[in-house]
Design an enzyme around this catalytic site. Sequence first.
Site, PDB file in Angstrom:
ATOM      1  N   HIS A  94     -51.595 -10.760 -42.961  1.00  0.00           N
ATOM      2  CA  HIS A  94     -52.315  -9.984 -43.967  1.00  0.00           C
ATOM      3  C   HIS A  94     -53.697 -10.598 -44.166  1.00  0.00           C
ATOM      4  O   HIS A  94     -53.830 -11.806 -44.349  1.00  0.00           O
ATOM      5  CB  HIS A  94     -51.555  -9.957 -45.289  1.00  0.00           C
ATOM      6  CG  HIS A  94     -52.019  -8.870 -46.202  1.00  0.00           C
ATOM      7  ND1 HIS A  94     -53.234  -8.920 -46.860  1.00  0.00           N
ATOM      8  CD2 HIS A  94     -51.448  -7.693 -46.554  1.00  0.00           C
ATOM      9  CE1 HIS A  94     -53.376  -7.820 -47.576  1.00  0.00           C
ATOM     10  NE2 HIS A  94     -52.305  -7.064 -47.407  1.00  0.00           N
ATOM     11  N   LEU A  99     -41.937   0.099 -46.187  1.00  0.00           N
ATOM     12  CA  LEU A  99     -40.924   0.583 -47.121  1.00  0.00           C
ATOM     13  C   LEU A  99     -40.367   1.922 -46.652  1.00  0.00           C
ATOM     14  O   LEU A  99     -39.162   2.176 -46.743  1.00  0.00           O
ATOM     15  CB  LEU A  99     -41.511   0.718 -48.526  1.00  0.00           C
ATOM     16  CG  LEU A  99     -41.891  -0.579 -49.251  1.00  0.00           C
ATOM     17  CD1 LEU A  99     -42.480  -0.266 -50.625  1.00  0.00           C
ATOM     18  CD2 LEU A  99     -40.687  -1.493 -49.398  1.00  0.00           C
ATOM     19  N   ARG A 119     -48.408  -2.799 -37.722  1.00  0.00           N
ATOM     20  CA  ARG A 119     -47.895  -1.884 -38.750  1.00  0.00           C
ATOM     21  C   ARG A 119     -49.035  -1.250 -39.528  1.00  0.00           C
ATOM     22  O   ARG A 119     -49.942  -1.939 -40.001  1.00  0.00           O
ATOM     23  CB  ARG A 119     -46.990  -2.652 -39.701  1.00  0.00           C
ATOM     24  CG  ARG A 119     -46.485  -1.815 -40.875  1.00  0.00           C
ATOM     25  CD  ARG A 119     -45.602  -2.645 -41.768  1.00  0.00           C
ATOM     26  NE  ARG A 119     -46.334  -3.659 -42.506  1.00  0.00           N
ATOM     27  CZ  ARG A 119     -46.648  -3.566 -43.798  1.00  0.00           C
ATOM     28  NH1 ARG A 119     -46.313  -2.494 -44.492  1.00  0.00           N
ATOM     29  NH2 ARG A 119     -47.293  -4.535 -44.396  1.00  0.00           N
ATOM     30  N   GLU A 154     -54.968   3.307 -48.186  1.00  0.00           N
ATOM     31  CA  GLU A 154     -55.015   1.927 -47.720  1.00  0.00           C
ATOM     32  C   GLU A 154     -55.537   1.907 -46.289  1.00  0.00           C
ATOM     33  O   GLU A 154     -55.740   2.959 -45.662  1.00  0.00           O
ATOM     34  CB  GLU A 154     -53.628   1.271 -47.810  1.00  0.00           C
ATOM     35  CG  GLU A 154     -53.170   1.021 -49.238  1.00  0.00           C
ATOM     36  CD  GLU A 154     -51.849   0.290 -49.308  1.00  0.00           C
ATOM     37  OE1 GLU A 154     -51.238   0.054 -48.253  1.00  0.00           O
ATOM     38  OE2 GLU A 154     -51.408  -0.035 -50.428  1.00  0.00           O
ATOM     39  N   ARG A 208     -55.098  -3.621 -40.260  1.00  0.00           N
ATOM     40  CA  ARG A 208     -54.995  -5.009 -40.707  1.00  0.00           C
ATOM     41  C   ARG A 208     -55.318  -6.022 -39.619  1.00  0.00           C
ATOM     42  O   ARG A 208     -55.911  -7.066 -39.902  1.00  0.00           O
ATOM     43  CB  ARG A 208     -53.588  -5.273 -41.253  1.00  0.00           C
ATOM     44  CG  ARG A 208     -53.376  -4.632 -42.604  1.00  0.00           C
ATOM     45  CD  ARG A 208     -51.987  -4.870 -43.120  1.00  0.00           C
ATOM     46  NE  ARG A 208     -51.836  -4.312 -44.461  1.00  0.00           N
ATOM     47  CZ  ARG A 208     -50.683  -4.270 -45.122  1.00  0.00           C
ATOM     48  NH1 ARG A 208     -49.601  -4.736 -44.570  1.00  0.00           N
ATOM     49  NH2 ARG A 208     -50.634  -3.751 -46.330  1.00  0.00           N
ATOM     50  N   HIS A 232     -47.571 -12.051 -42.838  1.00  0.00           N
ATOM     51  CA  HIS A 232     -47.156 -11.047 -43.810  1.00  0.00           C
ATOM     52  C   HIS A 232     -45.994 -10.195 -43.339  1.00  0.00           C
ATOM     53  O   HIS A 232     -45.011 -10.022 -44.053  1.00  0.00           O
ATOM     54  CB  HIS A 232     -48.353 -10.154 -44.142  1.00  0.00           C
ATOM     55  CG  HIS A 232     -48.062  -9.087 -45.151  1.00  0.00           C
ATOM     56  ND1 HIS A 232     -47.553  -9.373 -46.403  1.00  0.00           N
ATOM     57  CD2 HIS A 232     -48.207  -7.735 -45.093  1.00  0.00           C
ATOM     58  CE1 HIS A 232     -47.400  -8.241 -47.085  1.00  0.00           C
ATOM     59  NE2 HIS A 232     -47.770  -7.239 -46.314  1.00  0.00           N
ATOM     60  N   GLN A 236     -46.402  -4.842 -52.922  1.00  0.00           N
ATOM     61  CA  GLN A 236     -47.336  -4.454 -53.977  1.00  0.00           C
ATOM     62  C   GLN A 236     -47.876  -3.040 -53.790  1.00  0.00           C
ATOM     63  O   GLN A 236     -47.781  -2.187 -54.670  1.00  0.00           O
ATOM     64  CB  GLN A 236     -48.512  -5.429 -54.025  1.00  0.00           C
ATOM     65  CG  GLN A 236     -48.156  -6.837 -54.445  1.00  0.00           C
ATOM     66  CD  GLN A 236     -49.362  -7.764 -54.376  1.00  0.00           C
ATOM     67  OE1 GLN A 236     -50.393  -7.425 -53.810  1.00  0.00           O
ATOM     68  NE2 GLN A 236     -49.238  -8.945 -54.944  1.00  0.00           N
ATOM     69  N   ALA A 257     -33.966  -1.302 -47.405  1.00  0.00           N
ATOM     70  CA  ALA A 257     -33.128  -0.861 -46.291  1.00  0.00           C
ATOM     71  C   ALA A 257     -31.655  -1.149 -46.557  1.00  0.00           C
ATOM     72  O   ALA A 257     -30.794  -0.287 -46.381  1.00  0.00           O
ATOM     73  CB  ALA A 257     -33.587  -1.522 -44.997  1.00  0.00           C
TER      74      ALA A 257
END
Length: 554
Positions: free
Chosen positions: A256, A407, A401, A132, A305, A366, A65, A33
Amino acid sequence: MSGTGPRLFRSLAAPAPGWTAEADAIVVGSGIAGLTAALELRTHVPRVLLVTKGRLLSGSTVWAQGGIAAALDPSDSPEAHLADTLAAGGGLSDPDAVQVLVTEGPERVRELVARGAVFDKAADGDIALTREGGHRADRIAHAGGDATGAEISRALVAQIEAVRHDPGIEVVENALVLDVLTTLDGRACGVTLHVRGTGSRDGVGAVLAPAVVLATGGIGQVFRSSTNPAGATGDGIAAALRAGAVLGDLEFVQFHPTVLWLGTGAKGQVPLISEAVRGEGALLLDVDGHRFMPAVHEMAELAPRDVVAHAIVRQMAATGADNVLLDARHLGREFLRTRFPTINARLLEAGIDWSEEPVPVAPAQHYHSGGVVTDLDGRSSVDGLYAVGEVACTGVHGANRLASNSLLEGLVFAFRAARDVAARFDAGELKPGAPAERSGGSGLVAAAARSRIQKVTSAGSGVIRSARSLAEVDERLAAVRADAHLAPEVVAEPQAAEWETTNVYQVARALTRAATLREETRGGHYRTDFPKPEEEWRRRVQIWLDDDGVLQAR
């Protein structure tokens, strides 16, 4: 529901600035950012100052990652990405913000490639895409197998280095931002910072500018263990709070599910086992070898998650264990080594060959879904103060999230914020101002208190919360001497460790207040005394400091 909380200082105790500089825009942070905002601003305003706490390559982005999510495949669509993001957000995501993310995201990723980022390729030469948790399509672009953040950082830093001698941009490394400066009428007009180095930019100084863009990352060190780097001490959130900005969704902390379990004494930054490993087929087992996720959610190991993290905590409690196991043995040694080279190396360093044995994992802090409340152009409630990336609360994430949206959010909204600053600068809306002393006083928390703050916050405001646990956190944090610079018996000096610890302390107080108010379970906020989501809580908890430094909430 609303209410008042503790009294917090509205500025950090620090020496008077020994030097002053001026710019048209200040960007604080060197993750995706911050670097994106600085590069965009450089071409639109005359003088940009980029401040980073460490070296340019030390931002949190380096540690990402899994990848960056975008609807790049012809069989995918922004609408499908939007639906998955809204589902993960637990009913609190702002649909307009998500729409911006998913529609502008693909173009921003292609621009990232044009800036030199090299993503892994499929057999046909296109960007390889994987899946994911929470995604119902393959839309995760990755680089170096499991080193996506490092590659993105490398490419953007190379762009900065190429223009480092441009008089229109100045880079100040090893600089901790202390406070956002404000005018008498409450507008942002610069920052104070402490530079650890030599030369004209050394010690505490002030940079005056009509626009300040915070891109300082997350709050990981508020907790005892986190995947965040050591520098993630909530500096931006705390500075914005002291400047009068409204914060939102602070209670939604993403833990996480699969972080390498290194024993009960582990603290600080701990190695992450990317969600992409489960995306490739790895399974979660309890310590008895029982696979438990299919009974919890239809997406099993690829559930959102928060679902996976809570299921792991419950399974650990049921088995009396401190961890569960991530079983990737069936994927094979060669695949694990080539697809996840970074994780493979870190596991081998820890004495684990994951092609031969399951990996002990447990949830750890996380990502923070909350932060400085902004509009779709990154504007906070303080005129001239912008926030982008993890420090911001854009409304994209809501209560949780969606994997690899972070990202993309930093990329998309940093671009929008930079363009908004430039447009307002050209229109004459952003003008220099004189800093004014704020009411509410200044103070410090002793660096020695940090481990206690982290332990208390992790125990009561961590993965699982209750009214009792949160009250205990509040009571124990209230006992921490937050006026250490006025207490001769407390060893505290205005220096980096104390400033960071004060930020950690203030964020912990604000987060605990928000978590106490939200009497339900939703996304990254899990209350044992209110185990279900409630329709009346489909709204945001906002936190701010009044002129006297009293924490307010609504």
